[in-house]
Design an enzyme around this catalytic site. Structure first.
Site, PDB file in Angstrom:
ATOM      1  CE  LYS A  13     -32.133  20.124 -42.844  1.00  0.00           C
ATOM      2  NZ  LYS A  13     -33.277  19.340 -43.348  1.00  0.00           N
ATOM      3  CB  THR A  58     -34.723  19.924 -38.673  1.00  0.00           C
ATOM      4  OG1 THR A  58     -35.707  19.434 -39.596  1.00  0.00           O
ATOM      5  CG2 THR A  58     -34.738  19.059 -37.425  1.00  0.00           C
ATOM      6  NE  ARG A 185       7.235   0.647 -41.285  1.00  0.00           N
ATOM      7  CZ  ARG A 185       6.251   0.364 -40.431  1.00  0.00           C
ATOM      8  NH1 ARG A 185       5.516  -0.722 -40.606  1.00  0.00           N
ATOM      9  NH2 ARG A 185       5.997   1.161 -39.407  1.00  0.00           N
ATOM     10  CD  GLN A 251       2.227   1.679 -32.619  1.00  0.00           C
ATOM     11  OE1 GLN A 251       3.040   1.824 -33.528  1.00  0.00           O
ATOM     12  NE2 GLN A 251       1.614   0.531 -32.401  1.00  0.00           N
ATOM     13  CG  HIS A 279       0.210  -2.476 -44.435  1.00  0.00           C
ATOM     14  ND1 HIS A 279       1.317  -2.282 -43.640  1.00  0.00           N
ATOM     15  CD2 HIS A 279      -0.827  -2.706 -43.583  1.00  0.00           C
ATOM     16  CE1 HIS A 279       0.969  -2.392 -42.367  1.00  0.00           C
ATOM     17  NE2 HIS A 279      -0.326  -2.640 -42.307  1.00  0.00           N
TER      18      HIS A 279
END
Length: 314
Positions: A13, A58, A185, A251, A279
């Site tokens: 379910k 279910t 940035r 990263q 971005h």
């Protein structure tokens, strides 16, 4: 026609919506969950010969979820509640050997009134769109008295942004490179975090109705039984690293986040982050003779849709 073989089967379910109020003498506590439950076991014949005698409907799974949400003393902890629900299902039904419970917890935080440092006892606000997630597998395949479990928890949709403290340069330059290097940035991402606890053994219910679910005493900080505090540390650590790290790349920042979650929680054995770049690009205003391209002069940006994904496992 060649003979076909059913190699595996799982059903259940999806999206059982639970909202529970726990009423204390002074404060109320609330939780809102989206719950998914899937079952495995001796159910092959329901597929191969249309034998519904092995099917726990279910609708029954939904009702069991509601019943446990009403009576379980563990409802305020999504990990403990998921383990309780999975343990009950594999214990109640002899032919069900594995239960998979997924919970998505929505944010509700207490409202603090203007001019008052104390939170309101029974009023709440949705103070973020990020959600806490829990995936639990309770396994009784070795025997109903030899239960084991795997638990993975995390966060999804934690939207963050910082307007400086991020750079990206020194990457591969070849004939396909058009991206300019930047020393400063805007960095924004929607954090998805998943951390997996060390597998654990569970005590089988001892009551006739299979409803008890005892929590072991003296558990270690950072273990699955300390999951509520682990969730707080993981979220806070993610935000701290994001804000404070002078990011050389998504990263590199991601790896530091994973290191911190593992260092602060002894029971966490692996961490996975997904940090899709959102971005924000400087608007080119050179045609007006306005500098919006050199680092200290960039104040106006536009959002470029379509996230770029960085992932990592620690």
């Amino acid at each position: 026609m060649s003979e076909s073989v059913l190699t595996s089967a799982r059903y259940g379910k999806d999206l059982v919506r639970v909202f529970r109020v726990v009423r204390g003498t002074e404060f109320h506590q609330v939780v809102e969950y989206n719950v998914t439950v899937l079952l495995e076991g001796d159910i092959d014949t329901s597929y191969t010969v249309a034998d519904n005698s092995v099917v726990v409907a279910t609708d029954s799974i939904k009702n069991i979820t509601y019943y446990l949400a009403k009576i379980s003393p563990h409802i305020l902890s999504p990990e403990r509640f998921a383990l309780h629900l999975g343990t009950y299902l594999v214990s109640k039904y002899a032919h069900i050997h594995r239960a998979f419970v997924t919970i998505e917890k929505l944010r509700w935080s207490r409202i603090t009134l203007s001019g008052n440092v104390d939170p309101h006892p029974h009023s709440f606000v949705r103070d973020g769109n990020d959600k806490q997630t829990v995936e639990v597998e309770v396994d009784a395949s070795a025997g109903k008295d030899k239960l084991s479990a795997k638990v993975t928890s995390g966060i999804t949709d934690l939207l963050v942004l910082k307007s400086t403290g991020s750079a990206f340069h020194g990457y591969v330059h070849d004939e396909y490179t058009t991206l300019p290097e930047v020393s400063d940035r805007v960095l924004s991402t929607s954090v998805d975090l998943a951390y997996t606890f060390t597998p654990l053994s569970l005590n089988a219910p001892t009551d006739a109705q299979k409803l008890t679910f005892p929590i072991p005493e003296g558990f270690l900080p950072g273990s699955v039984w300390d999951a509520d505090n682990v969730a707080i540390r993981a979220r806070n650590g993610t935000l701290d690293i994001f804000a404070l790290d002078e990011s050389a790349s998504v990263q590199a920042t991601l790896f530091k986040m994973g290191q911190r979650v593992i260092a602060e929680n002894a029971g966490v054995e692996s961490v996975t982050y997904k940090l899709p770049n959102k971005h924000y690009i400087p608007v080119n205003m050179g045609y007006l003779g306005v500098d919006n391209s050199t680092p200290l002069s960039i104040f106006l940006f536009f959002f470029l849709g379509g996230p770029r994904i960085a992932t990592g496992v620690a």
